[in-house]
Design an enzyme around this catalytic site. Structure first.
Site, PDB file in Angstrom:
ATOM      1  N   HIS A 313       0.852  -1.192   0.000  1.00 31.00           N
ATOM      2  CA  HIS A 313       0.000   0.000   0.000  1.00 31.00           C
ATOM      3  C   HIS A 313       0.881   1.233   0.000  1.00 31.00           C
ATOM      4  O   HIS A 313       1.950   1.220   0.620  1.00 31.00           O
ATOM      5  CB  HIS A 313      -0.912   0.001   1.241  1.00 31.00           C
ATOM      6  CG  HIS A 313      -2.070   0.918   1.105  1.00 31.00           C
ATOM      7  ND1 HIS A 313      -1.988   2.247   1.411  1.00 31.00           N
ATOM      8  CD2 HIS A 313      -3.330   0.698   0.665  1.00 31.00           C
ATOM      9  CE1 HIS A 313      -3.151   2.806   1.177  1.00 31.00           C
ATOM     10  NE2 HIS A 313      -3.985   1.893   0.703  1.00 31.00           N
ATOM     11  N   ASP A 371      -7.876  -5.810   0.303  1.00 28.70           N
ATOM     12  CA  ASP A 371      -8.348  -6.682  -0.774  1.00 28.70           C
ATOM     13  C   ASP A 371      -7.914  -8.130  -0.623  1.00 28.70           C
ATOM     14  O   ASP A 371      -8.377  -8.998  -1.352  1.00 28.70           O
ATOM     15  CB  ASP A 371      -7.854  -6.148  -2.127  1.00 28.70           C
ATOM     16  CG  ASP A 371      -8.501  -4.825  -2.457  1.00 28.70           C
ATOM     17  OD1 ASP A 371      -9.715  -4.712  -2.260  1.00 28.70           O
ATOM     18  OD2 ASP A 371      -7.794  -3.900  -2.900  1.00 28.70           O
TER      19      ASP A 371
HETATM   20  N1  CMC Z   1       4.052  -7.364  -4.854  1.00 29.90           N
HETATM   21  C1  CMC Z   1       5.386  -7.307  -5.073  1.00 29.90           C
HETATM   22  N2  CMC Z   1       6.149  -6.204  -4.904  1.00 29.90           N
HETATM   23  C2  CMC Z   1       5.514  -5.112  -4.511  1.00 29.90           C
HETATM   24  C3  CMC Z   1       4.119  -5.096  -4.245  1.00 29.90           C
HETATM   25  C4  CMC Z   1       3.395  -6.285  -4.441  1.00 29.90           C
HETATM   26  N3  CMC Z   1       2.091  -6.332  -4.222  1.00 29.90           N
HETATM   27  N4  CMC Z   1       3.759  -3.844  -3.871  1.00 29.90           N
HETATM   28  C5  CMC Z   1       4.884  -3.098  -3.878  1.00 29.90           C
HETATM   29  N5  CMC Z   1       5.943  -3.873  -4.254  1.00 29.90           N
HETATM   30  C6  CMC Z   1       7.348  -3.452  -4.335  1.00 29.90           C
HETATM   31  C7  CMC Z   1       7.582  -2.474  -5.469  1.00 29.90           C
HETATM   32  O1  CMC Z   1       7.894  -3.159  -6.666  1.00 29.90           O
HETATM   33  C8  CMC Z   1       8.737  -1.681  -4.928  1.00 29.90           C
HETATM   34  O2  CMC Z   1       9.906  -2.468  -5.055  1.00 29.90           O
HETATM   35  P1  CMC Z   1      11.337  -1.763  -5.336  1.00 29.90           P
HETATM   36  O3  CMC Z   1      11.591  -0.842  -4.193  1.00 29.90           O
HETATM   37  O4  CMC Z   1      12.312  -2.895  -5.423  1.00 29.90           O
HETATM   38  O5  CMC Z   1      11.193  -1.030  -6.635  1.00 29.90           O
HETATM   39  C9  CMC Z   1       8.459  -1.588  -3.439  1.00 29.90           C
HETATM   40  O6  CMC Z   1       7.649  -2.725  -3.140  1.00 29.90           O
HETATM   41  C10 CMC Z   1       7.748  -0.335  -3.011  1.00 29.90           C
HETATM   42  O7  CMC Z   1       6.492  -0.276  -3.629  1.00 29.90           O
HETATM   43  P2  CMC Z   1       5.950   1.002  -4.372  1.00 29.90           P
HETATM   44  O8  CMC Z   1       6.127   0.777  -5.825  1.00 29.90           O
HETATM   45  O9  CMC Z   1       6.553   2.250  -3.816  1.00 29.90           O
HETATM   46  O10 CMC Z   1       4.454   0.977  -3.963  1.00 29.90           O
HETATM   47  P3  CMC Z   1       3.359   1.993  -4.486  1.00 29.90           P
HETATM   48  O11 CMC Z   1       3.010   2.864  -3.376  1.00 29.90           O
HETATM   49  O12 CMC Z   1       3.792   2.665  -5.727  1.00 29.90           O
HETATM   50  O13 CMC Z   1       2.189   1.006  -4.870  1.00 29.90           O
HETATM   51  C11 CMC Z   1       0.383  -0.461  -4.631  1.00 29.90           C
HETATM   52  C12 CMC Z   1       1.213   0.643  -3.986  1.00 29.90           C
HETATM   53  C13 CMC Z   1      -0.823  -0.761  -3.774  1.00 29.90           C
HETATM   54  C14 CMC Z   1      -0.100   0.017  -6.024  1.00 29.90           C
HETATM   55  C15 CMC Z   1       1.278  -1.721  -4.785  1.00 29.90           C
HETATM   56  O14 CMC Z   1       1.673  -2.153  -3.510  1.00 29.90           O
HETATM   57  C16 CMC Z   1       0.549  -2.831  -5.519  1.00 29.90           C
HETATM   58  O15 CMC Z   1       0.537  -2.829  -6.751  1.00 29.90           O
HETATM   59  N6  CMC Z   1      -0.049  -3.822  -4.783  1.00 29.90           N
HETATM   60  C17 CMC Z   1      -0.818  -4.867  -5.398  1.00 29.90           C
HETATM   61  C18 CMC Z   1      -2.175  -4.355  -5.812  1.00 29.90           C
HETATM   62  C19 CMC Z   1      -3.088  -4.164  -4.616  1.00 29.90           C
HETATM   63  O16 CMC Z   1      -3.221  -5.023  -3.763  1.00 29.90           O
HETATM   64  N7  CMC Z   1      -3.768  -3.013  -4.605  1.00 29.90           N
HETATM   65  C20 CMC Z   1      -4.767  -2.698  -3.567  1.00 29.90           C
HETATM   66  C21 CMC Z   1      -4.354  -1.558  -2.688  1.00 29.90           C
HETATM   67  S1  CMC Z   1      -5.379  -1.401  -1.223  1.00 29.90           S
HETATM   68  C22 CMC Z   1      -6.970  -1.023  -1.798  1.00 29.90           C
HETATM   69  C23 CMC Z   1      -7.037   0.216  -2.599  1.00 29.90           C
HETATM   70  O17 CMC Z   1      -6.507   1.256  -2.204  1.00 29.90           O
HETATM   71  O18 CMC Z   1      -7.661   0.168  -3.646  1.00 29.90           O
END
Ligand code: CMC
Length: 437
Positions: A313, A371
């Site tokens: 998140h 989720d």
């Molecule tokens: N699986 C694998 N790696 C992950 C995941 C994941 N679910 N989420 C984040 N990471 C990694 C990401 O690749 C990054 O790695 P690195 O530092 O090596 O580049 C690191 O963790 C930090 O993540 P981030 O990219 O800064 O995270 P973000 O804030 O940009 O994205 C997110 C947040 C929710 C989009 C992402 O965690 C994600 O895609 N999760 C899966 C989808 C999901 O479950 N979404 C529902 C969110 S909660 C309900 C809602 O708000 O709708």
């Protein structure tokens, strides 16, 4: 009326660029991180700030929802989500989000009556469904039908009239369960069930969704309570992508139905509300506990583009408090339905255990989000996978409309218009096609 304390200056930050410097006010709210007010930065130093995914940017002042991502705290108008999920009802929470305070008995009764009075759709809207393919994704139907509501209820789209804003809010909250249930009925090829005003909000939704004309429908109190709780957990989440979309659209003075349709479109993506559908598909693909290690390796491979859906998140760097309540609700629902062995739940629990002990997830502070478990509950309650994100949209509608209303009523509101760092070609002269090499 909602408490509308504005932020206060708590300090000053000095930014120096070249031979000039600017003293920028640092603003603090009731809780949370203080923010540098950069609104005068361009006039003082001739520069903008750059924060493409808004990771370090507060886009507004809001008194609705507070998240402490490090501690895993979520408050609606100051009330912890755990208390609301345990003791409140969705319509009471809706009142709270919209108005700032919990209602007294008379206010609650009046609010419930207003919402109940607006549950029917204009009969002409029914014909919209005929234009969709039978297999249309229900989010596509939600987006279109909600957007079209501005054409059916033009008497409540003057955003400058507080009474019309209120009626629009009632219409949105009351009609979205009908629209969501009908999207499913259309997919299923079953007759549309008209709303029943003798049922509670959650009961009525379950009735319109599951009931069929030849059979009597008996609401199950445990499943009704679970539905209500799922709606409470999804009702608002401060300035997430879809809420920011609603605010951005609303900042142009667009009508509320169009703004909510924009929010629905934004919610659809798998990084946001679409994740609940994606989690179940992921669990089905993994198939069995023995395949988890290979799947985890894929997730950790930067070139694979595979994510552990339902994990991570932008704000929570701890367990999402909603996920904990979801997990508990999951056991209640499965218990009530007599499901002793749900392979998806076993798989999810094992996946969670492995991920929470894996250095990749630990070092990045990736925890289950709302989720991760919601799909398992919704599946057990008889909702097809495609309906998971529409149910999220149904619940979030109250948050969107509350945030939209707060924005319209904020005297500092003006059109949202970010800037950019231009990296394209510098100015150049047109050359006619016969002279180009
Ligand atoms: N699986 C694998 N790696 C992950 C995941 C994941 N679910 N989420 C984040 N990471 C990694 C990401 O690749 C990054 O790695 P690195 O530092 O090596 O580049 C690191 O963790 C930090 O993540 P981030 O990219 O800064 O995270 P973000 O804030 O940009 O994205 C997110 C947040 C929710 C989009 C992402 O965690 C994600 O895609 N999760 C899966 C989808 C999901 O479950 N979404 C529902 C969110 S909660 C309900 C809602 O708000 O709708």
């Amino acid at each position: 009326m909602a408490p509308s304390a504005t932020s206060k200056q708590v300090g000053t930050a000095t930014l120096t660029f070249g031979d000039k410097s600017a003293d920028l006010p640092v603003l603090g709210g009731t809780l949370g991180t203080d923010c540098v007010d950069v609104r005068k930065l361009q006039s003082q130093l001739g520069i903008f700030t750059f924060d493409p995914s808004y990771g370090a940017t507060a886009s507004c002042e809001s008194a609705i929802t507070y998240i402490d991502g490090d501690e895993g705290i979520l408050l609606y108008r100051g009330y912890p989500i755990e208390q609301l999920a345990e003791k409140s009802t969705f319509l009471e929470v809706a009142y709270l989000l919209l108005n700032g305070e919990l209602p007294n008995q008379a206010q609650y009764k009046e609010f419930t009556t207003h919402v109940t009075m607006h549950t029917m759709l204009h009969e002409q809207i029914r014909r919209f469904w005929d234009g969709f393919r039978r297999d249309a994704h229900p989010m596509a139907m939600l987006c279109s039908v909600v957007g079209a509501m501005s054409a059916f209820y033009p008497d409540s789209i003057d955003i400058h009239d507080p009474r019309q804003r209120e009626i629009s809010a009632f219409r949105m909250i009351a009609k979205i369960p009908t629209i969501t249930a009908w999207a499913h009925k259309y997919n299923a090829g079953q007759p549309f069930m008209y709303p029943r005003n003798d049922l509670s909000y959650a009961e009525n939704f379950l009735y319109m969704f599951h009931a069929v004309p030849p059979q009597e429908y008996k609401p199950n109190p445990i499943l009704t309570r679970a539905m209500d709780r799922i709606l409470i957990l999804h009702a608002d989440h401060e300035q997430n992508a879809s809420t920011s979309t609603v605010r951005l659209a609303g900042s142009t003075d667009a009508n509320p139905f169009a703004c909510i349709a924009a929010g629905i479109a934004s919610l659809w993506g798998p990084a946001h509300g679409g994740a609940n559908e994606a989690v179940l598909k992921m669990l089905e693909e993994i198939g069995s506990v023995k395949n988890i290690p290979a799947f985890i390796e894929q997730v950790k491979d930067k070139n694979s583009n595979v994510k552990l859906m339902g994990f991570g998140h932008r704000v929570y760097k701890n367990y999402d408090p909603r996920a904990k309540i979801m997990q508990k609700t999951c056991y209640e629902v499965l218990g009530e339905l007599g499901i002793k062995d749900e392979p998806m739940l076993d798989l999810a629990m094992e996946l969670e255990k492995i991920a929470l002990n894996d250095e990749y997830f630990v070092s990045r502070k990736l925890y289950p989000n709302v989720d991760f478990y919601s799909g398992i509950i919704l599946k057990a309650m008889g909702f097809p996978t495609k309906m998971f994100t529409p149910i999220f949209a149904l619940a979030r509608t109250v948050g969107w409309i509350s945030q939209w209303k707060e924005m319209i009523e904020d005297p500092s509101n003006r059109i949202n218009r970010p800037r950019q760092i231009y990296t394209g070609a510098p100015q150049r002269d047109y050359v006619s096609v016969d002279q180009r090499g």
